[in-house]
Motif scaffolding. Structure first.
Motif, mmCIF file in Angstrom:
data_model
loop_
_atom_site.group_PDB
_atom_site.id
_atom_site.type_symbol
_atom_site.label_atom_id
_atom_site.label_comp_id
_atom_site.label_asym_id
_atom_site.label_seq_id
_atom_site.Cartn_x
_atom_site.Cartn_y
_atom_site.Cartn_z
ATOM 1 N N SER A 112 0.851 -1.189 0.000
ATOM 2 C CA SER A 112 0.000 0.000 0.000
ATOM 3 C C SER A 112 0.887 1.239 0.000
ATOM 4 C CB SER A 112 -0.918 0.018 1.224
ATOM 5 O OG SER A 112 -0.165 -0.019 2.431
ATOM 6 N N ARG A 113 0.430 2.258 -0.719
ATOM 7 C CA ARG A 113 1.215 3.493 -0.842
ATOM 8 C C ARG A 113 0.639 4.572 0.071
ATOM 9 N NH1 ARG A 113 3.613 6.618 -6.094
ATOM 10 N NH2 ARG A 113 3.602 8.733 -5.241
ATOM 11 N N HIS A 114 1.545 5.305 0.729
ATOM 12 C CA HIS A 114 1.158 6.389 1.615
ATOM 13 C C HIS A 114 1.963 7.627 1.219
ATOM 14 C CE1 HIS A 114 -0.827 3.402 4.228
ATOM 15 N NE2 HIS A 114 0.218 2.641 3.914
ATOM 16 N N ASP A 115 1.288 8.642 0.692
ATOM 17 C CA ASP A 115 1.958 9.841 0.202
ATOM 18 C C ASP A 115 2.283 10.797 1.329
ATOM 19 O OD1 ASP A 115 2.003 9.173 -2.548
ATOM 20 O OD2 ASP A 115 -0.116 9.713 -2.731
ATOM 21 N N GLY A 116 3.459 11.416 1.216
ATOM 22 C CA GLY A 116 3.877 12.432 2.164
ATOM 23 C C GLY A 116 4.047 13.762 1.464
ATOM 24 N N GLU A 117 4.960 14.591 1.947
ATOM 25 C CA GLU A 117 5.205 15.908 1.373
ATOM 26 C C GLU A 117 6.532 15.922 0.639
ATOM 27 O OE1 GLU A 117 5.046 18.639 4.606
ATOM 28 O OE2 GLU A 117 2.879 18.430 4.906
ATOM 29 N N ASP A 118 6.688 16.924 -0.247
ATOM 30 C CA ASP A 118 7.962 17.169 -0.937
ATOM 31 C C ASP A 118 8.460 15.924 -1.663
ATOM 32 O OD1 ASP A 118 7.962 19.769 0.091
ATOM 33 O OD2 ASP A 118 8.968 19.104 1.929
ATOM 34 N N SER A 119 7.616 15.350 -2.514
ATOM 35 C CA SER A 119 7.990 14.201 -3.352
ATOM 36 C C SER A 119 8.372 12.973 -2.524
ATOM 37 C CB SER A 119 9.163 14.572 -4.277
ATOM 38 O OG SER A 119 8.848 15.683 -5.067
ATOM 39 N N ARG A 120 7.806 12.865 -1.334
ATOM 40 C CA ARG A 120 8.097 11.716 -0.476
ATOM 41 C C ARG A 120 6.857 10.835 -0.341
ATOM 42 N NH1 ARG A 120 12.977 12.599 2.285
ATOM 43 N NH2 ARG A 120 13.705 14.761 2.110
ATOM 44 N N PHE A 121 7.066 9.546 -0.356
ATOM 45 C CA PHE A 121 5.981 8.595 -0.158
ATOM 46 C C PHE A 121 6.577 7.284 0.331
ATOM 47 C CE2 PHE A 121 7.372 8.381 -4.550
ATOM 48 C CZ PHE A 121 7.510 7.024 -4.799
ATOM 49 N N THR A 122 5.730 6.445 0.904
ATOM 50 C CA THR A 122 6.170 5.182 1.482
ATOM 51 C C THR A 122 5.320 4.044 0.950
ATOM 52 O OG1 THR A 122 6.941 6.230 3.522
ATOM 53 C CG2 THR A 122 6.458 3.870 3.626
ATOM 54 N N TYR A 123 5.970 2.950 0.588
ATOM 55 C CA TYR A 123 5.262 1.711 0.278
ATOM 56 C C TYR A 123 5.387 0.799 1.496
ATOM 57 C CZ TYR A 123 3.810 2.176 -4.553
ATOM 58 O OH TYR A 123 3.147 2.549 -5.691
ATOM 59 N N GLN A 124 4.265 0.416 2.058
ATOM 60 C CA GLN A 124 4.246 -0.457 3.219
ATOM 61 C C GLN A 124 3.845 -1.859 2.795
ATOM 62 O OE1 GLN A 124 3.078 1.113 7.081
ATOM 63 N NE2 GLN A 124 1.538 -0.510 7.239
ATOM 64 N N LEU A 125 4.602 -2.846 3.218
ATOM 65 C CA LEU A 125 4.327 -4.241 2.887
ATOM 66 C C LEU A 125 3.814 -4.960 4.122
ATOM 67 C CD1 LEU A 125 5.900 -3.426 0.362
ATOM 68 C CD2 LEU A 125 7.121 -5.601 0.480
ATOM 69 N N GLU A 126 2.683 -5.633 3.965
ATOM 70 C CA GLU A 126 2.081 -6.392 5.063
ATOM 71 C C GLU A 126 1.928 -7.851 4.647
ATOM 72 O OE1 GLU A 126 -1.616 -4.514 5.788
ATOM 73 O OE2 GLU A 126 -0.753 -2.766 6.794
ATOM 74 N N ASP A 127 2.150 -8.745 5.606
ATOM 75 C CA ASP A 127 1.960 -10.171 5.364
ATOM 76 C C ASP A 127 0.469 -10.435 5.145
ATOM 77 O OD1 ASP A 127 1.460 -13.043 5.986
ATOM 78 O OD2 ASP A 127 3.623 -13.046 6.334
ATOM 79 N N GLU A 128 0.122 -11.066 4.010
ATOM 80 C CA GLU A 128 -1.292 -11.292 3.690
ATOM 81 C C GLU A 128 -1.967 -12.238 4.676
ATOM 82 O OE1 GLU A 128 -1.239 -12.617 -0.375
ATOM 83 O OE2 GLU A 128 -1.608 -10.592 -1.129
ATOM 84 N N LYS A 129 -1.212 -13.113 5.321
ATOM 85 C CA LYS A 129 -1.799 -14.078 6.254
ATOM 86 C C LYS A 129 -1.962 -13.505 7.653
ATOM 87 C CE LYS A 129 -0.064 -18.163 3.786
ATOM 88 N NZ LYS A 129 0.797 -19.380 3.869
ATOM 89 N N THR A 130 -0.951 -12.776 8.123
ATOM 90 C CA THR A 130 -0.979 -12.282 9.503
ATOM 91 C C THR A 130 -1.379 -10.814 9.610
ATOM 92 O OG1 THR A 130 1.349 -11.603 9.475
ATOM 93 C CG2 THR A 130 0.867 -13.906 10.058
ATOM 94 N N ASN A 131 -1.382 -10.106 8.483
ATOM 95 C CA ASN A 131 -1.658 -8.663 8.430
ATOM 96 C C ASN A 131 -0.617 -7.832 9.169
ATOM 97 O OD1 ASN A 131 -4.053 -8.905 6.894
ATOM 98 N ND2 ASN A 131 -5.232 -9.370 8.760
ATOM 99 N N GLU A 132 0.514 -8.441 9.512
ATOM 100 C CA GLU A 132 1.589 -7.708 10.189
ATOM 101 C C GLU A 132 2.456 -6.984 9.165
ATOM 102 O OE1 GLU A 132 3.788 -10.357 12.606
ATOM 103 O OE2 GLU A 132 2.207 -10.586 14.121
ATOM 104 N N THR A 133 2.886 -5.781 9.526
ATOM 105 C CA THR A 133 3.789 -5.016 8.664
ATOM 106 C C THR A 133 5.173 -5.641 8.691
ATOM 107 O OG1 THR A 133 2.571 -2.974 9.082
ATOM 108 C CG2 THR A 133 4.811 -2.756 8.233
ATOM 109 N N VAL A 134 5.729 -5.916 7.500
ATOM 110 C CA VAL A 134 7.054 -6.543 7.412
ATOM 111 C C VAL A 134 8.101 -5.591 6.849
ATOM 112 C CG1 VAL A 134 6.117 -8.872 7.200
ATOM 113 C CG2 VAL A 134 6.535 -7.521 5.135
#
Length: 520
Positions: A112-134
């Motif tokens: 999932s993508r999360h946009d920030g400021e000044d050309s910054r953004f983060t892609y967060q990866l989560e385990d599809e089985k546990t829903n935990e952020t990896v």
């Protein structure tokens, strides 16, 4: 662990004895028996190893043998891998997200993508089985200059670049403790692109020589009429001067001609703005990337001898089109989290090459080009036949190559150097891995050297043969686990017998000096 930690401390004292002590002390690493303690500022943790700045210098310590105390210690139970990437907006906004999405799907993660400021953004990866952020891939998608600045400020783990690292940047990186950035594992060609001159579809001019292109952007030619167009001023357009693409344009178009850019050029922060402006203006001339050409017309490159080179996915991959622009990833001499290492390994996979192609860039998958798809090349060979390039030599070349197919993997050299260029150094690794995997078992690979036409034909053929032998040696050296009994690797050379471009310019001669790989 005690022995290895003592050894690390001893090495640090020996190598970094003059380092200034760090004021902030936010972690303390203690060996399991409590006999050794290191205090310092935590610079990173990859899930396995701590990287800390101490009074002895920067150290990397195996986390399995120590206990961490202090406010900077990571959460070991719910560890989340983090990777900071900075640099080219083209790579950061288009190519890398496509690769991350594909990597996540293959690995059982949800991105999932999360946009920030000044050309910054983060892609967060989560385990599809546990829903935990990896993992988190944190991007600063601006330009190549800012990418290298972030690296030197220790604010980036990977730089996305549309040009090679400058000598002064390499020197500063070495001084900052990032190691030799020219080393084999310090950079990687992720994908391929090219620098292309573009005009509006309504412009009657369809071709241009690199020498004339350079003179136009240097301000020496200002009217379309001088190159066969209408009597109208030429409006010039380039990417922002801080972008890696703009710097690659200067390196490849202006510098070989010994010229500098005119001040009367419109700059564009976004590639799509440049392409749209040029497409809508009959009298505009721009230089952009092949991937960002959009609805413009790309001019054919020509020379005084009549040879012409059109840009295409195949001619970029073979480097037959001379203005190629590889897309680089640079990383310093430090361990990356396992998730990041897995992602980088994925970028070389066949699946990733398909993603690169679908994103509009040129992949590095070797292709076999049949002889009947190379008629213009053999026509070039016939056109230069004469006293030195004899009919007998052309017949030998035709008899040797006709039963074979040419690989798109080609090797060219830096201007005025015997060093392979960046794309070719990447090709060495690509071909070496293919040999290790047995992709060419029971087949014959022929490394064929070609030269420019300056000098005597016999001497040129000998030089071309030595280059072919050097490339074969580089590939076999890189292919550590290959079984050479299962594949035949031969060399030959035909010197100046099959030119790709005119020899009347430096870029043309550089295009002609190459080593091709043919397979049967």
């Amino acid at each position: 662990m005690l022995t290895s930690l003592r050894a690390a401390v001893f090495a640090a004292l020996f190598l970094f004895g003059g380092a200034v002590q760090v004021a902030a002390q936010d972690v303390a690493l203690t060996s399991r028996d409590g006999k050794i303690e290191l205090s310092g500022t935590l610079l990173g943790f990859d899930g396995e190893f701590y990287r800390i700045q101490t009074e002895y210098g920067e150290l990397t310590v195996d986390g399995s043998g120590v206990q961490c105390a202090g406010p900077g210690c990571p959460n070991l139970e719910n560890y989340v891998a983090e990777l900071q990437l900075s640099g080219s907006a083209t790579m950061g906004q288009v190519l890398m997200p496509a690769l991350i999405d594909a990597f996540a799907k293959r690995s059982g993660y949800r991105a999932s993508r999360h946009d920030g400021e000044d050309s910054r953004f983060t892609y967060q990866l989560e385990d599809e089985k546990t829903n935990e952020t990896v993992g988190r891939f944190m991007f600063h998608a601006s330009n190549t200059d800012e990418g290298f600045a972030d690296l030197l400020a220790d604010e980036a783990d990977i730089v996305m670049s549309l040009r090679e690292m400058r000598p002064h940047e390499r020197q500063r990186a070495r001084e900052a403790g990032f190691g030799d950035m020219t080393g084999l594992n310090r950079s990687r060609v992720l994908a391929l692109d090219a620098v292309v001159p573009v005009v509006s579809p309504s412009n009657p001019v369809k071709s241009i020589s690199p020498a004339v292109l350079a003179r136009i952007f240097a301000g020496e030619i200002t009217n379309w009429q001088a190159i066969g167009g209408p009597d109208a001023p030429i409006d010039l357009h380039l990417p922002s001067d801080s972008s890696g693409l703009a710097q690659a344009i200067t390196d490849q178009v202006l510098h070989p001609a010994g010229l500098v850019l005119s001040a009367d050029i419109t700059r564009h922060a976004l590639p799509e703005d440049l392409a749209n402006t040029v497409a809508g203006d009959t009298f505009a001339l721009g230089i952009t990337s092949y991937a960002e050409r959009r609805k413009t017309d790309v001019l054919t490159l020509t020379g005084g001898c009549g040879f012409a080179l059109d840009v295409s996915r195949r001619t970029i991959k073979t480097e037959d089109y001379p203005l190629t622009a590889p897309m680089f990833l640079y990383f310093p001499a430090r361990r990356l989290p396992q998730l990041a290492r897995d992602f980088l390994s994925f970028t070389r996979s066949p699946t990733a090459q398909i993603v690169i192609r679908r994103a509009g860039f040129v992949d590095q998958t070797p292709e076999e080009i049949p002889i009947d798809a190379q008629g213009n090349r053999f026509a070039n060979a016939i056109s230069v036949a004469g006293p030195e390039t004899t009919l007998e030599e052309l017949q030998r070349m035709t008899a040797t190559l006709t039963p074979m197919a040419r690989l798109s993997t080609t090797f060219r050299f830096e201007a005025g150097s015997v060093r392979l260029d960046a794309q070719s150094r990447s090709n060495v690794q690509q071909l070496a891995r293919a040999l290790e995997l047995g992709q060419y078992d029971a087949r014959r690979l022929l490394f064929v050297g070609f030269s420019d036409g300056e000098g005597a034909a016999r001497a040129n053929r000998e030089i071309a043969l030595r280059r072919a032998e050097a490339v074969r040696r580089a590939v076999t050296t890189a292919a550590v686990t290959v079984n050479l009994d299962r594949v035949t690797l031969d060399v030959d050379a035909f010197g100046e017998a099959m030119p790709m471009a005119c020899d009347d310019s430096s870029w043309g001669r550089q295009a002609n000096r190459r080593v091709e790989v043919w397979v049967r």
